[in-house]
Design an enzyme around this catalytic site. Structure first.
Site, PDB file in Angstrom:
ATOM      1  CD  GLU A 198      -2.969   1.185   2.246  1.00  0.00           C
ATOM      2  OE1 GLU A 198      -2.863   0.372   3.177  1.00  0.00           O
ATOM      3  OE2 GLU A 198      -3.855   2.033   2.182  1.00  0.00           O
ATOM      4  CB  ALA A 226       0.105  -2.509  11.545  1.00  0.00           C
ATOM      5  CG  MET A 227      -0.120  -3.355   4.789  1.00  0.00           C
ATOM      6  SD  MET A 227      -1.094  -1.899   4.351  1.00  0.00           S
ATOM      7  CE  MET A 227      -2.290  -2.633   3.251  1.00  0.00           C
ATOM      8  CG  ASN A 279      -0.325  -6.842   3.714  1.00  0.00           C
ATOM      9  OD1 ASN A 279      -0.399  -5.928   2.914  1.00  0.00           O
ATOM     10  ND2 ASN A 279       0.570  -6.869   4.691  1.00  0.00           N
ATOM     11  CD  GLU A 306      -3.452  -2.350  10.434  1.00  0.00           C
ATOM     12  OE1 GLU A 306      -3.951  -2.496   9.309  1.00  0.00           O
ATOM     13  OE2 GLU A 306      -3.065  -1.237  10.860  1.00  0.00           O
ATOM     14  CG  HIS A 336      -8.106  -2.106   7.523  1.00  0.00           C
ATOM     15  ND1 HIS A 336      -8.907  -1.159   6.943  1.00  0.00           N
ATOM     16  CD2 HIS A 336      -7.024  -1.428   8.005  1.00  0.00           C
ATOM     17  CE1 HIS A 336      -8.334   0.038   7.061  1.00  0.00           C
ATOM     18  NE2 HIS A 336      -7.197  -0.105   7.712  1.00  0.00           N
ATOM     19  CD  GLU A 339      -6.673   3.143   6.473  1.00  0.00           C
ATOM     20  OE1 GLU A 339      -6.892   2.950   7.688  1.00  0.00           O
ATOM     21  OE2 GLU A 339      -6.038   2.333   5.765  1.00  0.00           O
TER      22      GLU A 339
HETATM   23  N1  PHE Z   1      -3.367   0.764   5.699  1.00  0.00           N
HETATM   24  C1  PHE Z   1      -2.535   0.855   6.872  1.00  0.00           C
HETATM   25  C2  PHE Z   1      -3.485   1.086   8.030  1.00  0.00           C
HETATM   26  O1  PHE Z   1      -3.940   2.051   8.377  1.00  0.00           O
HETATM   27  C3  PHE Z   1      -1.573   1.960   6.877  1.00  0.00           C
HETATM   28  C4  PHE Z   1      -0.489   1.864   5.865  1.00  0.00           C
HETATM   29  C5  PHE Z   1      -0.521   2.655   4.752  1.00  0.00           C
HETATM   30  C6  PHE Z   1       0.558   1.008   6.039  1.00  0.00           C
HETATM   31  C7  PHE Z   1       0.478   2.617   3.803  1.00  0.00           C
HETATM   32  C8  PHE Z   1       1.558   0.955   5.132  1.00  0.00           C
HETATM   33  C9  PHE Z   1       1.530   1.767   4.020  1.00  0.00           C
HETATM   34  O2  PHE Z   1      -3.961   0.281   8.618  1.00  0.00           O
HETATM   35 ZN    ZN Z   2      -6.034   1.470   8.421  1.00  0.00          ZN
END
Ligand code: PHE
Ligand code: ZN
Length: 888
Positions: free
Chosen positions: A144, A285-286, A288, A321, A324, A343
């Site tokens: 991302e 954090a991410m 995925n 996370e 999400h 978000e």
């Molecule tokens: N999408 C992630 C989050 O908020 C944030 C993120 C964005 C992480 C870009 C890495 C790179 O939960």
């Molecule tokens: Zn997020």
């Protein structure tokens, strides 16, 4: 860092005065230009031949014409820094492809094709930490927003959804664990000490949710049974030495899974949920799919190394996370302008979760404190943008407090207006209607309208308009009713000179001061520029308690008597309103004092009103200590900066700091015995007592006031707290206070702390931050020395932030009148930009506040921005932030 050179005066420097605009002008991407991609990519197969220095990627795309678009005879696949080895179409090597910048254009003649592309990348050279990179001997990815194009050529946009089948192969010794999205479907041994694994993710996803991890990791595992009775294996993967600090993360994950079932009816949809902690990471954090990648900071926690606040942050980010998976993954974003769709909503969901876990009132106050410290300044400065932006040059710059935190507030308002049950009907409809799609903010709003039965036509302005509304409040009594006159003003922001009124929901009650009666609360919605509401009186001397629970992200401008504020602070039945009254009392006094508007008599009066309010906070037996600790915090200097820089008035950080310190000293002196008996009571509470958390919070707050009023006594108390601490909260609190004192124990305890935690990166980060944030008069020189310390490295984002983000948030050091603080941050931006532009660009906004600050400092800040702007070859990230900060 260069300590010796004195700050240059920009006006003496001809080079800066007429610096030519940089030729590099990255294009502007606009929301209104959105077009669907002409090709569908239903399936992708990826083969990774893993190596730290060279990884080979073969990607097989199944593509078909998108019937909803005009047919195209080429496909454009985005790339960034890739070495292209070969291209095949339908199994045959082709050479009719071409490059358009970094992107690959392949001619395609029929309805459907298979494209195969081989590339090679060097993960060890990837300092941006976007795409595939090496961290601590392991390999991991971050995609991302647009990192997948650094792995292979692909339509790297969130509205292209594919199912992924991935085979990864590498040295068994170097990478014993091979992880990817979805489920592991096969594994085996290869030649020459290699092994391989094949993963399949059944859920179609955009490329930004792809992830892969290969390394020497161990897991803390636990099963979770979902509401329909399926078993999910949950793993927290870390390096062996960190395993003992993963229980809290695993428990937080299980609590999040349960809560999302109960509160939003959302069940997890794979048999496996993996979380991997990595120590080099640009963000928190991410999410995925099935394989979250986390900054170690938001995974590892035990009482010896993490504070209570760190435990809360781990729980909150794990939840975020996880949530999400539905708000972001099952339903993703059509384009990056819709970022707040996932978000803002997910932040609201994690906030509500934490409220349920830890108590609503304190969590709400914390969240509002963050909003005011991070989002309000953004909304009032050159980088202001709506929660759904209209344009960008680099999307990484839009992962902001506005998109995240204001985005959450906007959805919270919908919830306040519909009520919790109807809101749930709205979100159910949203999840149901858009499952499997790449949706827009508009889709979300419509689903909430339809499901919750709200009319949000005018409310959509919250998505379009930037700027924090100010509500002016007046009232008069007419017989048995109170006439409440409200007026809303939304300031002009870059590109948006005129604003339309927005619906602003305000929970309101009218109390009576003379008979101490509390009025009944009702929700009023201000939707016009000016509006009058009739409210019932609870008795004589009405006091209006407005925006209770902080229902709307606005600034309330009311002129209440001090006596009314003191009454609200002591008596209001809404804990947020109580907190707010106390803040208002302090803000009004400090801003007037810093602006030189108070006579000595008025100062004495102002201080004594605050002292009385504080006395009731310190001595009220009915208050829980976690709330007391919250109420004991004076408004931050950042927030006072915002309150001072209104209209034509500029902020004077020096005066704000001096007045705030003087108020702390006065409170510490006048309430010394209350503070000390509170400390003594809290000191008796054991670490794992349910009241322990509140006690720890209060103790450190007491030390803060003691440091301002009686530094010698504070040094003694803090040293004692440090020595006998059996947990990081007490130890860090004590060390924070010591760092600001000019006492020999400061050096001793810093050394003891460093030695105790040598080699523990997260705790050494704290050691950096405590010093960079300190109120010590030599803080600038100390930060310069810390940058030369062998533990400092500009390549690790956590370390860079620990030192320099902390310093940029230190009003004393950053805003030093000499400009040394500004120069230091500009130097960091320039040093970091070639390595890690995403992280570099985040340091621009502190300098971007120059327009709202007194002229001496403003000129110094602007000169630093101009010095950066004049450099050739700036990244898109930094270029965009610097030019917006200069243009305003
Ligand atoms: N999408 C992630 C989050 O908020 C944030 C993120 C964005 C992480 C870009 C890495 C790179 O939960
Ligand atoms: Zn997020």
């Amino acid at each position: 860092m260069d300590i010796a050179t004195p700050p240059t005066n920009p006006n003496d420097n001809p080079e800066l005065a007429d610096a030519a605009p940089t030729p590099h002008d990255p294009p502007v991407i606009r929301r209104e230009d959105y077009k669907p991609f002409p090709w569908l990519v239903p399936e992708i197969e990826l083969h990774f031949d893993l190596g730290l220095e060279a990884t080979r990627v073969v990607s097989k795309l199944t593509v078909a014409r998108n019937a909803k678009t005009k047919p195209q005879d080429t496909i454009k696949l985005e790339g960034d820094g890739l070495e292209l080895l070969s291209v095949k179409v339908d199994g045959e090597p082709v050479n009719n492809w071409s490059m358009e910048g970094d992107d690959l254009i392949v001619p395609l003649s029929s309805e459907a094709h298979e494209i195969e592309i081989a590339t090679e990348i060097d993960p060890s050279a990837n300092t941006q930490l976007m795409g595939l990179y090496a961290s601590n001997g392991m390999l991991c990815t971050q995609c991302e927003a647009e990192g997948f194009r650094r792995i292979t050529f692909f339509p790297d946009r969130p509205d292209v959804l594919s199912t992924y089948r991935v085979r990864m192969e590498g040295s068994k010794q170097q990478f014993p664990i091979l992880l990817c999205n979805g489920n592991k479907v096969a594994e085996g041994e290869g030649d020459n000490g290699t092994h391989w694994a094949e993963w399949h993710d059944p859920w179609p996803k955009p490329s930004y949710l792809f992830a892969l991890v290969a390394g020497d990791l161990v897991a803390n595992s636990g099963l979770f049974t979902t509401m329909s009775g399926r078993e999910v294996e949950c793993n927290i993967w870390v390096r062996k030495e960190d395993l003992a600090r993963t229980d809290h993360a695993l428990e937080s994950l299980h609590r999040s899974m349960k809560w999302d079932e109960e509160t939003f009816g959302r069940e997890y949809d794979l048999d496996l949920y993996n979380i991997v902690a990595v120590s080099d990471f640009n963000m928190g954090a991410m999410e995925n799919k099935g394989l979250n990648v986390f900054n170690t900071k938001y995974v590892l926690a035990d009482p010896d190394t993490a504070t209570d606040a760190d435990f809360d942050a781990v729980e909150g980010v794990i939840a975020h996370e996880y949530f999400h998976n539905w708000s972001g993954n099952r339903i993703t974003c059509r384009d990056w302008f819709q970022l707040s769709l996932k978000e803002g909503f997910t932040v609201l969901r994690d906030q509500l979760f934490s409220q349920d876990m830890r108590g609503e009132a304190v969590k709400r106050i914390e969240d509002v404190r963050i909003l005011r410290a991070a989002q309000f300044p953004e909304d009032a400065g050159p980088l202001a943008h709506p929660i759904r932006p209209d344009s960008y040059r680099e999307i990484s710059n839009f992962y902001t407090a506005t998109v995240y935190n204001k985005g959450a507030e906007v959805i919270r308002m919908m919830r306040a207006m519909s009520g919790v049950e109807r809101f749930r009907e709205g979100t159910d409809l949203y999840f149901d209607r858009h499952d499997g799609e790449a949706a827009t903010c508009e889709d979300f709003i419509t689903a909430i309208e339809d499901g919750a039965g709200l009319d949000l036509s005018q409310f959509r302005n919250w998505y379009r308009q930037a700027g924090t509304p100010t509500i002016s409040v007046r009232h008069e009594v007419e017989g048995e009713t109170l006439k409440l006159h409200l007026k809303q003003d939304i300031p002009a922001t870059p590109g948006q000179p005129e604003k339309q009124p927005m619906p602003i929901p305000l929970r309101t009650a009218v109390h009576s001061r003379s008979n101490q009666a509390l009025g009944e609360e009702q929700l009023i919605v201000l939707s016009e520029d000016e509006q009058t509401f009739d409210l019932p009186l609870a008795g004589p001397d009405p006091v209006v308690s407005i925006n209770r629970g902080y229902t709307a992200p606005v600034i309330v401008n009311r002129t209440l008597d001090r006596a009314d504020l003191v009454f609200l602070a002591a008596r209001d039945d809404d804990s947020f309103a109580r907190y707010e009254a106390l803040q208002e009392l302090a803000v009004a006094y400090l801003v007037e004092a810093a602006s030189g508007e108070l006579t000595e008599g008025e100062r004495v009066e102002g201080r004594s009103a605050i002292t009385e309010a504080f006395r009731s906070i310190l001595t009220d037996d009915a208050l829980d200590d976690t709330m007391r600790g919250e109420l004991m915090m004076l408004p931050s200097e950042t927030y006072l900066f915002e309150a001072m820089a209104t209209g034509e008035r500029k902020a004077d950080p020096g005066a704000i700091h001096a007045e705030r310190e003087a108020l702390k000293a006065a409170l510490g002196r006048d309430l010394a015995s209350e503070f000390h008996s509170l400390y003594d009571r809290c000191e008796e509470v054991a670490f794992d007592d349910p009241a322990g958390r509140g006690a720890r919070k209060v103790k450190t707050q007491v030390l803060v006031y003691a440091a301002a009023s009686d530094p010698a006594k504070a040094a003694e108390l803090a040293a004692h707290q440090f020595d006998k601490a059996d947990n990081m909260t007490d130890r860090q609190g004590a060390l924070m206070v010591l760092c600001g004192l000019d006492a020999p124990v400061r050096t001793d305890k810093l050394k003891a702390f460093y030695e105790r935690y040598t080699g523990n990166a997260l705790v050494i980060d704290k050691w950096y931050t405590l010093q960079a944030l300190s109120l010590h008069p030599d803080v600038i020189a100390q930060v310069e020395a810390l940058a030369d310390h062998p533990d400092f490295t500009i390549k690790n984002p956590n370390r860079v932030r620990a030192l320099y983000m902390a310093f940029a948030g230190n009003p004393l050091g950053f805003h030093d009148a000499s400009g040394r603080g500004y120069k230091m941050i500009a130097d960091v931006i320039l040093a970091l930009d070639p390595l890690n532009p995403q992280t570099a660009a985040r340091f621009v906004s502190p300098l971007g506040k120059w327009r709202r600050i007194e002229p001496g400092r403003a000129a110094l800040m602007k000169a630093e921005l101009e010095r950066i702007a004049a450099v050739d070859g700036l990244s898109r990230d930094t270029f965009e932030q610097v030019s917006r900060s200069l243009d305003g």
